[in-house]
Design a protein around this motif. Structure first.
Motif, PDB file in Angstrom:
ATOM      1  N   ASN A 179      -5.745 -18.020   4.020  1.00  0.00           N
ATOM      2  CA  ASN A 179      -6.551 -17.248   5.285  1.00  0.00           C
ATOM      3  C   ASN A 179      -7.820 -18.336   5.430  1.00  0.00           C
TER       4      ASN A 179
ATOM      5  N   GLU B  45     -16.851  -1.991   0.394  1.00  0.00           N
ATOM      6  CA  GLU B  45     -16.360  -1.621  -0.995  1.00  0.00           C
ATOM      7  C   GLU B  45     -17.008  -2.516  -2.077  1.00  0.00           C
TER       8      GLU B  45
ATOM      9  N   ARG C 265     -15.534  -4.138  -4.393  1.00  0.00           N
ATOM     10  CA  ARG C 265     -14.506  -5.403  -4.627  1.00  0.00           C
ATOM     11  C   ARG C 265     -15.115  -6.328  -3.529  1.00  0.00           C
ATOM     12  N   LEU C 266     -15.718  -6.019  -2.696  1.00  0.00           N
ATOM     13  CA  LEU C 266     -15.892  -7.006  -1.431  1.00  0.00           C
ATOM     14  C   LEU C 266     -17.503  -7.361  -1.638  1.00  0.00           C
TER      15      LEU C 266
ATOM     16  N   LEU D 138      -1.143 -17.534  -0.822  1.00  0.00           N
ATOM     17  CA  LEU D 138      -2.807 -17.017  -0.570  1.00  0.00           C
ATOM     18  C   LEU D 138      -3.291 -17.984   0.622  1.00  0.00           C
TER      19      LEU D 138
ATOM     20  N   SER E  25      -8.464 -12.102   3.763  1.00  0.00           N
ATOM     21  CA  SER E  25      -9.140 -12.092   2.575  1.00  0.00           C
ATOM     22  C   SER E  25      -9.397 -10.506   2.110  1.00  0.00           C
ATOM     23  N   GLY E  26      -8.665  -9.703   1.746  1.00  0.00           N
ATOM     24  CA  GLY E  26      -8.716  -8.368   1.239  1.00  0.00           C
ATOM     25  C   GLY E  26      -9.839  -7.637   2.127  1.00  0.00           C
ATOM     26  N   GLY E  27      -9.998  -8.068   3.620  1.00  0.00           N
ATOM     27  CA  GLY E  27     -10.867  -7.153   4.324  1.00  0.00           C
ATOM     28  C   GLY E  27     -12.251  -8.031   4.834  1.00  0.00           C
TER      29      GLY E  27
ATOM     30  N   TRP F 130      -0.167 -14.448   2.462  1.00  0.00           N
ATOM     31  CA  TRP F 130      -0.420 -13.155   2.113  1.00  0.00           C
ATOM     32  C   TRP F 130      -2.046 -13.012   2.086  1.00  0.00           C
ATOM     33  N   SER F 131      -2.690 -11.738   2.091  1.00  0.00           N
ATOM     34  CA  SER F 131      -4.007 -11.628   2.198  1.00  0.00           C
ATOM     35  C   SER F 131      -4.537 -12.237   3.467  1.00  0.00           C
TER      36      SER F 131
ATOM     37  N   ASN G 190       0.887  -1.228   0.105  1.00  0.00           N
ATOM     38  CA  ASN G 190      -0.126  -0.070   0.042  1.00  0.00           C
ATOM     39  C   ASN G 190       0.748   1.244   0.122  1.00  0.00           C
TER      40      ASN G 190
END
Length: 320
Positions: free
Chosen positions: A183, A230, A232-233, A181, A211-213, A207-208, A22
């Motif tokens: 989670n 968002e 994307r979610l 990846l 899960s992207g939030g 990573w993640s 980020n």
């Protein structure tokens, strides 16, 4: 802060890895530097980046400027970056050819304002370059003192096995870590990647982790009106809404925030070395660090497996 060895290596890293994707995109340079200072204050010594982050090199430059401020910032940091992604418009500006590895490594060192990288990672498998060429390039970089260890990211289990076999044939250390990846919602690597990691003595760096939030308390924030989900979610939330509702209720029953539970679950997995956290703000860093103090008993772990079913080791997951 808790520390552990990175796989079978003698290198000690913190149980949380600071991801910097980020920085330069969601977080400006001043705030990025503040987050990295706060991470060091917490005892987080493991920082992860990639040459492609921040519009092809911008994130590495932010780290380099931070190292240049002194205060033993570079000496206190276990620095990991990656090679593979397209960094230009010419044919040899990507992947894992010996030419690109040499050029990309030198460019990363320049942006990072350092003379060595602790863990140089393959960002993806390169199916067109033979392992003899890849390992020869990495052996040269180690001999030159430009890198100390080699890691992988997004490898399948058989990729890890092949890479290690080819490295051992050359009497080279090979990989010490794998980033995947992983989670509560995405547990596919339990089939073959985790068994390969454990068999080869690699550190596993998820990573993640949230899960992207999606595992960060998205429903609770929505209900409190603190933020809109968002775009994307939205689709992912619709597909997993029942499980997310159960998950957030369990977190509340346990007296923790959902994000703390998601990170803590990973820290309870024997193969996991350090989840990659990617805070955009100092508050998000503080929240991630709290997960280190969360202890999940057998009942809580079993309940999480009921909500988010895992995978058995292959082939037993799909055969006898």
């Amino acid at each position: 802060m808790e520390y552990t060895h990175l796989g079978r290596s003698g290198l000690q890293v913190s149980r949380l890895c600071l991801g910097t994707m980020n920085f330069g995109q969601e977080t400006d340079e001043v705030d990025s530097h503040a987050i990295m200072d706060a991470a060091l204050d917490y005892g987080i010594n493991y920082f992860d980046t990639a040459n492609v982050y921040g519009d092809r090199g911008g994130t590495e430059k932010i780290l380099g400027n931070w190292f240049a401020t002194g205060g033993e910032r570079r000496e206190r940091t276990v620095l990991a970056t990656k090679v593979y992604s397209d960094m230009g418009d010419w044919p040899n500006d990507c992947r894992l050819s010996a030419l690109n590895i040499r050029r990309a490594l030198d460019a990363s060192l320049k942006r990072l304002k350092t003379d060595y990288i602790d863990i140089y990672q393959f960002h993806h498998i390169d199916r067109q370059t033979p392992w003899d060429e890849i390992w020869q390039a990495m052996e040269t970089a180690v001999a030159q003192g430009k890198i100390l260890y080699v890691g992988s990211s997004n490898f399948a289990g058989w990729h890890i096995a092949t890479a290690q076999a080819e490295a051992h044939r050359r009497n080279f250390t090979g990989l010490v870590s794998e980033q995947s990846l992983y989670n509560l919602l995405t547990r596919d690597i339990e089939l073959e990647v985790i068994p390969a990691v454990e068999a080869s003595g690699l550190g596993l760096i998820p990573w993640s982790p949230l899960s992207g939030g999606l595992l960060g308390g998205v429903l609770g924030r929505q209900h409190k009106g603190k933020r809109r989900v968002e775009d994307r979610l939205t689709k992912a939330l619709a597909a997993h809404r029942d499980a997310i509702e159960q998950y957030e209720k369990l977190a509340a029953d346990l007296g923790h925030e959902p994000g703390e539970i998601g990170l803590a679950w990973l820290l309870h997995q024997p193969a996991v070395t350090a989840p990659i956290i990617g805070p955009r703000t100092g508050d998000q860093l503080d929240a991630a660090v709290r997960a280190l103090d969360v202890r999940l008993d057998a009942e809580a772990l079993s309940r999480l497996d009921e909500i988010f079913p895992g995978r058995k080791t292959a082939p037993e997951h799909y055969a006898w």
